[in-house]
Scaffold this motif. Sequence first.
Motif, PDB file in Angstrom:
ATOM      1  N   MET A   1     -33.017  11.842 -16.717  1.00  0.00           N
ATOM      2  CA  MET A   1     -32.304  12.948 -16.070  1.00  0.00           C
ATOM      3  C   MET A   1     -31.112  13.367 -16.933  1.00  0.00           C
ATOM      4  N   LYS A   2     -30.908  14.679 -17.007  1.00  0.00           N
ATOM      5  CA  LYS A   2     -29.781  15.197 -17.783  1.00  0.00           C
ATOM      6  C   LYS A   2     -28.460  14.755 -17.159  1.00  0.00           C
ATOM      7  N   LYS A   3     -27.551  14.279 -17.993  1.00  0.00           N
ATOM      8  CA  LYS A   3     -26.269  13.756 -17.535  1.00  0.00           C
ATOM      9  C   LYS A   3     -25.446  14.840 -16.834  1.00  0.00           C
ATOM     10  N   GLU A   4     -25.626  16.095 -17.252  1.00  0.00           N
ATOM     11  CA  GLU A   4     -24.816  17.181 -16.687  1.00  0.00           C
ATOM     12  C   GLU A   4     -25.037  17.360 -15.185  1.00  0.00           C
ATOM     13  N   LEU A   5     -26.207  16.936 -14.705  1.00  0.00           N
ATOM     14  CA  LEU A   5     -26.512  17.132 -13.294  1.00  0.00           C
ATOM     15  C   LEU A   5     -25.716  16.202 -12.385  1.00  0.00           C
ATOM     16  N   GLU A   6     -25.278  15.076 -12.919  1.00  0.00           N
ATOM     17  CA  GLU A   6     -24.604  14.083 -12.081  1.00  0.00           C
ATOM     18  C   GLU A   6     -23.312  14.618 -11.460  1.00  0.00           C
ATOM     19  N   LYS A   7     -22.652  15.554 -12.151  1.00  0.00           N
ATOM     20  CA  LYS A   7     -21.399  16.083 -11.620  1.00  0.00           C
ATOM     21  C   LYS A   7     -21.611  16.915 -10.360  1.00  0.00           C
ATOM     22  N   TYR A   8     -22.859  17.295 -10.096  1.00  0.00           N
ATOM     23  CA  TYR A   8     -23.152  18.082  -8.905  1.00  0.00           C
ATOM     24  C   TYR A   8     -23.495  17.208  -7.697  1.00  0.00           C
ATOM     25  N   PHE A   9     -23.627  15.903  -7.887  1.00  0.00           N
ATOM     26  CA  PHE A   9     -23.976  15.017  -6.775  1.00  0.00           C
ATOM     27  C   PHE A   9     -22.934  15.091  -5.662  1.00  0.00           C
ATOM     28  N   VAL A  10     -21.661  15.059  -6.043  1.00  0.00           N
ATOM     29  CA  VAL A  10     -20.595  15.089  -5.056  1.00  0.00           C
ATOM     30  C   VAL A  10     -20.567  16.422  -4.300  1.00  0.00           C
ATOM     31  N   ILE A  11     -20.944  17.503  -4.992  1.00  0.00           N
ATOM     32  CA  ILE A  11     -21.021  18.819  -4.334  1.00  0.00           C
ATOM     33  C   ILE A  11     -22.142  18.817  -3.305  1.00  0.00           C
ATOM     34  N   ALA A  12     -23.271  18.238  -3.685  1.00  0.00           N
ATOM     35  CA  ALA A  12     -24.400  18.149  -2.764  1.00  0.00           C
ATOM     36  C   ALA A  12     -24.022  17.362  -1.513  1.00  0.00           C
ATOM     37  N   ASP A  13     -23.348  16.221  -1.698  1.00  0.00           N
ATOM     38  CA  ASP A  13     -22.928  15.400  -0.561  1.00  0.00           C
ATOM     39  C   ASP A  13     -21.941  16.141   0.330  1.00  0.00           C
ATOM     40  N   THR A  14     -21.007  16.844  -0.308  1.00  0.00           N
ATOM     41  CA  THR A  14     -19.977  17.559   0.449  1.00  0.00           C
ATOM     42  C   THR A  14     -20.579  18.671   1.306  1.00  0.00           C
ATOM     43  N   VAL A  15     -21.461  19.455   0.699  1.00  0.00           N
ATOM     44  CA  VAL A  15     -22.107  20.555   1.437  1.00  0.00           C
ATOM     45  C   VAL A  15     -22.921  20.006   2.596  1.00  0.00           C
TER      46      VAL A  15
ATOM     47  N   ASN B   1     -22.194  20.411   6.859  1.00  0.00           N
ATOM     48  CA  ASN B   1     -23.136  21.142   7.714  1.00  0.00           C
ATOM     49  C   ASN B   1     -23.925  20.263   8.679  1.00  0.00           C
ATOM     50  N   GLY B   2     -23.774  18.949   8.584  1.00  0.00           N
ATOM     51  CA  GLY B   2     -24.381  18.071   9.576  1.00  0.00           C
ATOM     52  C   GLY B   2     -25.803  17.645   9.292  1.00  0.00           C
ATOM     53  N   ASP B   3     -26.390  16.991  10.314  1.00  0.00           N
ATOM     54  CA  ASP B   3     -27.688  16.342  10.147  1.00  0.00           C
ATOM     55  C   ASP B   3     -28.856  17.294   9.916  1.00  0.00           C
ATOM     56  N   THR B   4     -28.693  18.541  10.280  1.00  0.00           N
ATOM     57  CA  THR B   4     -29.795  19.489  10.079  1.00  0.00           C
ATOM     58  C   THR B   4     -29.765  20.117   8.685  1.00  0.00           C
ATOM     59  N   CYS B   5     -28.824  19.674   7.858  1.00  0.00           N
ATOM     60  CA  CYS B   5     -28.693  20.207   6.501  1.00  0.00           C
ATOM     61  C   CYS B   5     -29.181  19.181   5.472  1.00  0.00           C
ATOM     62  N   GLU B   6     -29.905  19.671   4.505  1.00  0.00           N
ATOM     63  CA  GLU B   6     -30.384  18.850   3.395  1.00  0.00           C
ATOM     64  C   GLU B   6     -30.030  19.572   2.100  1.00  0.00           C
ATOM     65  N   VAL B   7     -29.487  18.837   1.135  1.00  0.00           N
ATOM     66  CA  VAL B   7     -29.168  19.435  -0.159  1.00  0.00           C
ATOM     67  C   VAL B   7     -29.916  18.679  -1.249  1.00  0.00           C
ATOM     68  N   ILE B   8     -30.618  19.438  -2.073  1.00  0.00           N
ATOM     69  CA  ILE B   8     -31.426  18.824  -3.134  1.00  0.00           C
ATOM     70  C   ILE B   8     -31.032  19.391  -4.488  1.00  0.00           C
ATOM     71  N   LEU B   9     -30.900  18.494  -5.461  1.00  0.00           N
ATOM     72  CA  LEU B   9     -30.705  18.904  -6.850  1.00  0.00           C
ATOM     73  C   LEU B   9     -32.017  18.692  -7.599  1.00  0.00           C
ATOM     74  N   TYR B  10     -32.470  19.752  -8.223  1.00  0.00           N
ATOM     75  CA  TYR B  10     -33.694  19.668  -9.013  1.00  0.00           C
ATOM     76  C   TYR B  10     -33.339  19.687 -10.495  1.00  0.00           C
ATOM     77  N   GLU B  11     -34.031  18.882 -11.271  1.00  0.00           N
ATOM     78  CA  GLU B  11     -33.914  18.943 -12.724  1.00  0.00           C
ATOM     79  C   GLU B  11     -35.072  19.793 -13.234  1.00  0.00           C
TER      80      GLU B  11
END
Length: 214
Positions: A1-15, A19-29
Amino acid sequence: MKKELEKYFVIADTVQEANGDTCEVILYELTKSGSYVAYVANGTVTGQKTGEKSDYFVKQVLENKDFKDDHLSNYFFRTTDEKAVKSSSALLRDQDGDVIGMLCINMDITMLQNVNTMLMNYLKTDLEAGRNPGTGEHDVPQDVMAVIDKLIMSVIGSTDTRELSRSKCVGLVRLMDEKGIFLVKGAMDKVAELMGVSRVTIYSYLDEARGKKG
């Protein structure tokens, strides 16, 4: 996995958490060999898991005619288990401007759709159905009103209704009622005007005409 994507993990968790349990955030490489799930925050909506290969990017985003400026917002799809999902996706680029991934926010709106349907049924009124409560009169466009005018005149014709007996006036109103003229908002006033009587008089004719039906 590209290292640059890791900085978006915290954004995914925050979003997701915002938004609660009905929200899912996915990062695709996104790679030359295809797209892969790089990170999932609450994978309960689509059930996708980290490491899986996915054709989601192509099917849901690239093929959508509204995809432009590196993002696509508020599009709809259903999962294999029939969940209704509202989704938004944005491409992620590295410092050289090359696409390296995609951030996707999926909202399970199945329950909201069900509640909305229930509320709309509960709140439905005669007014929303285009009908005036208690009168049976329907709001109609002006072009339809023109048709109603013709129907009224087809019954009255050139007759001077002011010289007719009450029974004959009642007969004319009965014919209009059979044609559905009085279901239209404003028709009562129009008939009263053309017959040279008051709205109250037309109501009395109508009551008498309906009382003799059957």
